[in-house]
Design a protein around this motif. Sequence first.
Motif, mmCIF file in Angstrom:
data_model
loop_
_atom_site.group_PDB
_atom_site.id
_atom_site.type_symbol
_atom_site.label_atom_id
_atom_site.label_comp_id
_atom_site.label_asym_id
_atom_site.label_seq_id
_atom_site.Cartn_x
_atom_site.Cartn_y
_atom_site.Cartn_z
ATOM 1 N N ALA A 1 0.813 -1.213 0.000
ATOM 2 C CA ALA A 1 0.000 0.000 0.000
ATOM 3 C C ALA A 1 0.850 1.267 0.000
ATOM 4 O O ALA A 1 0.328 2.369 -0.193
ATOM 5 C CB ALA A 1 -0.924 0.003 1.219
ATOM 6 N N SER A 2 2.133 1.128 0.195
ATOM 7 C CA SER A 2 3.009 2.299 0.276
ATOM 8 C C SER A 2 3.193 2.985 -1.074
ATOM 9 O O SER A 2 3.520 4.166 -1.144
ATOM 10 C CB SER A 2 4.383 1.892 0.812
ATOM 11 O OG SER A 2 5.062 1.079 -0.143
ATOM 12 N N GLY A 3 2.991 2.206 -2.130
ATOM 13 C CA GLY A 3 3.249 2.752 -3.458
ATOM 14 C C GLY A 3 4.717 2.718 -3.832
ATOM 15 O O GLY A 3 5.085 3.077 -4.959
ATOM 16 N N ASP A 4 5.540 2.300 -2.916
ATOM 17 C CA ASP A 4 6.974 2.196 -3.200
ATOM 18 C C ASP A 4 7.232 1.023 -4.151
ATOM 19 O O ASP A 4 6.474 0.057 -4.178
ATOM 20 C CB ASP A 4 7.763 1.968 -1.903
ATOM 21 C CG ASP A 4 7.664 3.151 -0.955
ATOM 22 O OD1 ASP A 4 7.406 4.262 -1.443
ATOM 23 O OD2 ASP A 4 7.817 2.943 0.273
ATOM 24 N N PRO A 5 8.316 1.114 -4.903
ATOM 25 C CA PRO A 5 8.657 -0.037 -5.741
ATOM 26 C C PRO A 5 9.010 -1.249 -4.882
ATOM 27 O O PRO A 5 9.470 -1.094 -3.747
ATOM 28 C CB PRO A 5 9.863 0.466 -6.553
ATOM 29 C CG PRO A 5 10.393 1.625 -5.793
ATOM 30 C CD PRO A 5 9.237 2.251 -5.077
ATOM 31 N N VAL A 6 8.792 -2.415 -5.443
ATOM 32 C CA VAL A 6 9.114 -3.639 -4.714
ATOM 33 C C VAL A 6 10.624 -3.705 -4.516
ATOM 34 O O VAL A 6 11.391 -3.552 -5.477
ATOM 35 C CB VAL A 6 8.630 -4.870 -5.507
ATOM 36 C CG1 VAL A 6 9.049 -6.162 -4.797
ATOM 37 C CG2 VAL A 6 7.115 -4.813 -5.689
ATOM 38 N N PRO A 7 11.075 -3.905 -3.280
ATOM 39 C CA PRO A 7 12.525 -3.972 -3.046
ATOM 40 C C PRO A 7 13.127 -5.180 -3.753
ATOM 41 O O PRO A 7 12.472 -6.204 -3.934
ATOM 42 C CB PRO A 7 12.632 -4.090 -1.522
ATOM 43 C CG PRO A 7 11.302 -4.567 -1.069
ATOM 44 C CD PRO A 7 10.300 -4.071 -2.049
ATOM 45 N N GLN A 8 14.376 -5.039 -4.136
ATOM 46 C CA GLN A 8 15.039 -6.109 -4.870
ATOM 47 C C GLN A 8 15.782 -7.045 -3.916
ATOM 48 O O GLN A 8 16.402 -6.595 -2.943
ATOM 49 C CB GLN A 8 16.020 -5.507 -5.881
ATOM 50 C CG GLN A 8 15.325 -4.645 -6.937
ATOM 51 C CD GLN A 8 14.306 -5.447 -7.752
ATOM 52 O OE1 GLN A 8 14.690 -6.266 -8.560
ATOM 53 N NE2 GLN A 8 13.011 -5.218 -7.517
ATOM 54 N N ALA A 9 15.696 -8.317 -4.203
ATOM 55 C CA ALA A 9 16.401 -9.300 -3.392
ATOM 56 C C ALA A 9 17.906 -9.075 -3.525
ATOM 57 O O ALA A 9 18.399 -8.698 -4.594
ATOM 58 C CB ALA A 9 16.032 -10.707 -3.837
#
Lengths: 441, 129
Positions: free
Chosen positions: B93-101
């Motif tokens: 819900a943050s709208g942030d991009p999905v963090p990368q592994a």
Amino acid sequence: MIGIGLDITRAGQTVSFSPENLRRGSRDVRDLTVRPNRLYSDTAGTTPIAGPGAEVAAMCDSRGVRVLNQTTASARLKYAREPASGVRNRANGSALVADNAAWTIPTVTSGITVTKVGTGETAGEPWADYRVQGTASGLYFQSIFAPPLARFPAVSGAVVTSSLKAQLVAGTYPATLSGLRLDTQELNAANAILQTSFQLLAVTGTTTTFATTRTFTDADTTQAQMAISIRVDTGATVDFTVRITAAQVETGAVRTAWQRNASEFDVTEAGVRSVHQLAFDSIDDFMFMDSNFAPAGAYTMAAVRTGNGFPGGITFDSATAGVGLFSQSATTILAANTISNSAQFLPSGWPSGAAGVRRLDMVRVTGAAAVQAWRNGVLAASGITITGNLTPLSAISRLGRAGSSGRFLGGVLIDEGDTPLTDAERLMTERYLAYNGGITL
Amino acid sequence: MRIIAICPSAHVGDANHLMMALGDSVEAWQDTFSTVGWQAGSAPQSVASWDADPAWLVAVQSAPERPAWDADNAVNMAGAIRAQALVLVYDPASGDPVPQASASTILILPGEPMAMAAAAGLVRIEGDT
């Protein structure tokens, strides 16, 4: 009774044959029939699962003997059921009208308040009443069913129909530009709406079925979506309550008989029997067999599956991945001891191995290089590659492998021991699995 | 809520102790991270997916305490605490991009697991038999 020594009777659509009937001489028979009353939420096999969507820690056969287990919580498959005729209604959770995660309560905005004022069920069909009131200070346009739940793969050329029943139960329905709206949308992989067909529904005091059908046209489309929303035009003053019943989104140009979709793991249809399944998560789900399946001589392996690709289509595997293996995808693969001792089947004209399509694969090995394979009862007559020896079979010890996808609808493993399987027994086993898997031979 | 948890292979031992510390038994959680065949860049990863309670998503973001059932000290709490320090929980819900592994983060991603794995930059490197 059929004259082959098996206690086989038919009563309507019920087949009383069981893999237990195959126990003869030194045969080792693994009955991997999926039934909810054989599934447990603890590894000891003492606590029955709660129902569809439950994680399965153990599965027993018809004798109550545990045949599959998974101790690791995250690696447990889920129990699912669906109509034998297949799933048409792709609006997951649409039957759960009281669940605000599915049938949502929109935020108050632009002077309009939308509330879910009642839910219930009439004649087996769930409904939700939404009251819409206020004067719109700007355009009001909000979904009342969570769109992501009514989303499924589709591409250009697909024909998709969204439908529901609606009735005005209180107040005055607005004349123009406001009311209940029903969309069938095309989405790209990023969930952006590319195209939509919609109608503002002319809801009256009489329950009416509405449907919005769209033929998809956008080359970038990867998904279909149903959207049910409330629209109030700028400046309009409204106060009405609509009852929405039996929402459904499906492939095809018409609304078909309604299916109760409580979740992706629980779809049922009145008058249609359910088939029972174990659902893989494509990540880390699999189950251990309680004892290895390692025939030295002739053996038969069969299962009903969806899922595709590799390792998605792997149905049975060994402790060392791929040493012994049975995989059902476009190609049926049997590895008796790595790919160096294997048989692959890809005949032209075989039933589909595509994702989501149920298929029954049966492989019977009667000698080191003597093997037959059937898909949905069709014997492979071409496209067969045999390498090395198919006997003995290196120990199979798992249902699936981390990465297996789709669903498992039951299987049977037979070490024929000192009593070769007869053609009649093989055929009855095939029919049994087909019936349980909702497959027409 | 369905989640996928992505753990660098080098931290699997500690991460499994963290899962035990947050779980209800050693048996059910000690092999949570046991898969192989996934990679992010050059970093091998282990993945797991399950239905997590919202409370679990909160708990995994705080230093763990020894669970009451662990009278035998089966859980290596030092390892669990080390693993917890690497945890990053994504909020869709943050709208942030999905963090990368990566090799240094244990990612917890709510959502459809295969889609989130792809969004986090994971690829499956497992080959055919």
